[in-house]
Design a protein around this motif. Structure first.
Motif, mmCIF file in Angstrom:
data_model
loop_
_atom_site.group_PDB
_atom_site.id
_atom_site.type_symbol
_atom_site.label_atom_id
_atom_site.label_comp_id
_atom_site.label_asym_id
_atom_site.label_seq_id
_atom_site.Cartn_x
_atom_site.Cartn_y
_atom_site.Cartn_z
ATOM 1 N N ASP A 55 0.901 -1.159 -0.009
ATOM 2 C CA ASP A 55 -0.080 0.035 -0.082
ATOM 3 C C ASP A 55 0.878 1.304 -0.051
ATOM 4 O OD1 ASP A 55 -2.683 -1.365 0.196
ATOM 5 O OD2 ASP A 55 -1.905 -2.032 2.034
ATOM 6 N N PHE A 56 2.124 1.176 0.605
ATOM 7 C CA PHE A 56 3.009 2.292 0.418
ATOM 8 C C PHE A 56 4.321 1.600 0.497
ATOM 9 C CE2 PHE A 56 2.330 1.552 4.939
ATOM 10 C CZ PHE A 56 3.392 1.690 5.205
ATOM 11 N N ILE A 57 5.566 2.412 0.098
ATOM 12 C CA ILE A 57 6.840 2.066 0.263
ATOM 13 C C ILE A 57 7.593 3.081 1.090
ATOM 14 C CG2 ILE A 57 9.061 1.513 -0.791
ATOM 15 C CD1 ILE A 57 7.347 0.370 -3.097
ATOM 16 N N GLU A 58 8.449 2.653 1.980
ATOM 17 C CA GLU A 58 9.523 3.379 2.636
ATOM 18 C C GLU A 58 10.895 3.247 2.022
ATOM 19 O OE1 GLU A 58 10.349 3.969 7.231
ATOM 20 O OE2 GLU A 58 11.469 2.301 6.485
ATOM 21 N N ILE A 59 11.402 4.172 1.452
ATOM 22 C CA ILE A 59 12.745 4.098 1.195
ATOM 23 C C ILE A 59 13.547 4.631 2.117
ATOM 24 C CG2 ILE A 59 14.303 5.093 -0.579
ATOM 25 C CD1 ILE A 59 12.065 3.399 -1.917
ATOM 26 N N ASN A 60 14.353 3.888 2.714
ATOM 27 C CA ASN A 60 15.420 3.943 3.710
ATOM 28 C C ASN A 60 16.802 4.749 3.289
ATOM 29 O OD1 ASN A 60 16.935 4.019 5.959
ATOM 30 N ND2 ASN A 60 16.472 1.867 6.596
ATOM 31 N N GLU A 61 16.749 6.050 3.480
ATOM 32 C CA GLU A 61 17.795 6.896 2.767
ATOM 33 C C GLU A 61 18.791 7.170 4.321
ATOM 34 O OE1 GLU A 61 19.359 8.514 0.388
ATOM 35 O OE2 GLU A 61 18.040 7.498 -1.148
ATOM 36 N N SER A 62 18.815 6.349 5.098
ATOM 37 C CA SER A 62 19.699 6.717 6.195
ATOM 38 C C SER A 62 20.631 5.255 6.487
ATOM 39 C CB SER A 62 18.621 6.603 7.699
ATOM 40 O OG SER A 62 17.714 5.671 7.602
ATOM 41 N N CYS A 63 21.535 5.505 7.614
ATOM 42 C CA CYS A 63 22.513 4.486 7.839
ATOM 43 C C CYS A 63 21.887 3.013 7.798
ATOM 44 C CB CYS A 63 23.122 4.803 9.085
ATOM 45 S SG CYS A 63 22.221 4.544 10.689
ATOM 46 N N GLY A 68 27.336 9.674 3.793
ATOM 47 C CA GLY A 68 27.410 11.054 3.768
ATOM 48 C C GLY A 68 26.135 11.516 3.488
ATOM 49 N N HIS A 69 26.061 13.118 3.207
ATOM 50 C CA HIS A 69 24.959 13.760 3.442
ATOM 51 C C HIS A 69 24.767 14.785 2.125
ATOM 52 C CE1 HIS A 69 24.532 12.520 7.447
ATOM 53 N NE2 HIS A 69 25.893 12.994 7.722
ATOM 54 N N ASP A 70 24.786 13.821 0.964
ATOM 55 C CA ASP A 70 24.928 14.753 -0.329
ATOM 56 C C ASP A 70 23.615 14.747 -0.527
ATOM 57 O OD1 ASP A 70 24.776 15.482 -3.031
ATOM 58 O OD2 ASP A 70 26.537 14.297 -3.503
ATOM 59 N N SER A 71 22.555 15.892 -0.424
ATOM 60 C CA SER A 71 21.250 16.073 -0.545
ATOM 61 C C SER A 71 20.904 15.851 -1.936
ATOM 62 C CB SER A 71 20.647 17.107 0.018
ATOM 63 O OG SER A 71 21.319 18.334 -0.261
ATOM 64 N N ALA A 72 21.925 16.638 -2.961
ATOM 65 C CA ALA A 72 21.409 16.518 -4.209
ATOM 66 C C ALA A 72 21.338 15.016 -4.892
ATOM 67 C CB ALA A 72 22.475 17.484 -4.962
ATOM 68 N N ASN A 97 18.949 11.621 9.334
ATOM 69 C CA ASN A 97 19.368 13.260 9.931
ATOM 70 C C ASN A 97 18.726 14.035 9.150
ATOM 71 O OD1 ASN A 97 21.217 14.275 7.715
ATOM 72 N ND2 ASN A 97 22.156 12.489 8.321
ATOM 73 N N LEU A 98 18.459 15.170 9.394
ATOM 74 C CA LEU A 98 17.973 16.113 8.611
ATOM 75 C C LEU A 98 18.597 17.283 8.092
ATOM 76 C CD1 LEU A 98 14.941 16.524 7.722
ATOM 77 C CD2 LEU A 98 14.187 17.655 9.655
ATOM 78 N N ALA A 99 19.971 16.798 7.586
ATOM 79 C CA ALA A 99 20.704 17.835 7.193
ATOM 80 C C ALA A 99 19.997 18.520 5.835
ATOM 81 C CB ALA A 99 22.013 17.077 6.729
ATOM 82 N N HIS A 100 20.293 19.842 5.683
ATOM 83 C CA HIS A 100 19.860 20.605 4.834
ATOM 84 C C HIS A 100 18.184 20.565 4.816
ATOM 85 C CE1 HIS A 100 24.126 20.708 3.281
ATOM 86 N NE2 HIS A 100 23.917 19.426 3.340
ATOM 87 N N ALA A 101 17.559 20.700 5.894
ATOM 88 C CA ALA A 101 16.313 20.375 6.156
ATOM 89 C C ALA A 101 15.278 20.988 5.283
ATOM 90 C CB ALA A 101 16.022 20.660 7.640
ATOM 91 N N GLU A 102 15.306 22.227 4.992
ATOM 92 C CA GLU A 102 14.367 22.964 4.202
ATOM 93 C C GLU A 102 14.471 22.474 2.753
ATOM 94 O OE1 GLU A 102 12.584 27.345 3.659
ATOM 95 O OE2 GLU A 102 13.692 26.964 5.353
ATOM 96 N N GLU A 103 15.676 22.492 2.116
ATOM 97 C CA GLU A 103 15.982 22.205 0.921
ATOM 98 C C GLU A 103 15.714 20.637 0.845
ATOM 99 O OE1 GLU A 103 19.999 20.798 -1.512
ATOM 100 O OE2 GLU A 103 20.375 22.095 0.076
ATOM 101 N N THR A 104 15.987 19.781 1.755
ATOM 102 C CA THR A 104 15.398 18.512 1.388
ATOM 103 C C THR A 104 14.027 18.260 1.517
ATOM 104 O OG1 THR A 104 17.517 17.537 2.355
ATOM 105 C CG2 THR A 104 15.663 16.008 2.433
#
Length: 196
Positions: A55-63, A68-72, A97-104
């Protein structure tokens, strides 16, 4: 064992139970031994195969699967996922983490991501080790040096709540169409109430 046995298990459960009002999500991440496009392709394969089962998917973009923290680069990976999922499947992104929070968060909203899941386990051991009881420090050192796992539970409470508060303020300020799911650092009913 990969995505295929998981999809079989989900479908078998759905056929047997016929769940109503019981959304089933599949959490996926890149394979830890892969990198670059090979890892992205593995995630995209999981998303493709999950359409019709989840019904939904969670993409784990964390450790530990993303270094690293390359938001682009993260936004590019999420765009690839959204291109595959289309409008058929809500996508949630789990962050450590919420690095570059607003941009992300703005980037996720622009891509049509359904929501963000905060906060996954933490690996900044020097930050958390001083918060431990003296009796726990020896075992903490042993496990973090031998297994390098992420920390969860009460020890990451402040980090988790701070990330959720920040995300909520950005979502409200920017009027972003993003759901916010709080995980990590919630240990009792008072924490649940505060999280809500």
């Amino acid at each position: 064992k990969g995505v295929d046995p998981l999809i079989d298990t989900v479908k078998e459960f759905q056929d047997r139970v016929q769940p109503k009002g019981f959304p089933i999500g599949i959490s996926t991440m890149g394979h830890p031994t892969q990198s670059g496009q090979e890892k992205v392709d593995g995630v995209l394969e999981c998303v493709k195969k999950s359409i019709g089962a989840a019904d939904f998917i969670e993409i784990n973009e964390s450790c530990p699967n993303v270094k690293g923290h390359d938001s682009a680069a993260m936004i590019a990976r999420v765009k690839a996922v959204m291109d595959v999922a289309g409008d058929e499947l809500p996508i949630f992104i789990k962050l450590g983490n919420l690095a570059h929070a607003e941009e992300t968060l703005c980037g996720f909203a622009e891509l049509g991501v359904a929501g963000v899941v905060l906060l996954n386990t933490q690996k900044n051991y020097p930050l958390y080790e001083p918060k431990l009881n003296a009796a726990d420090k020896k075992i903490f050192k042993f496990y973090t040096e031998k297994f390098e796992g992420g920390l969860s539970g009460e020890i990451i409470r402040d980090t988790s709540f701070d990330a959720v508060k920040l995300a909520k303020s950005i979502i409200n300020k920017e009027s972003l169409k993003l759901e916010l799911i709080h995980v990590g650092g919630i240990g009792n009913p008072a924490d649940v109430a505060e999280s809500r």
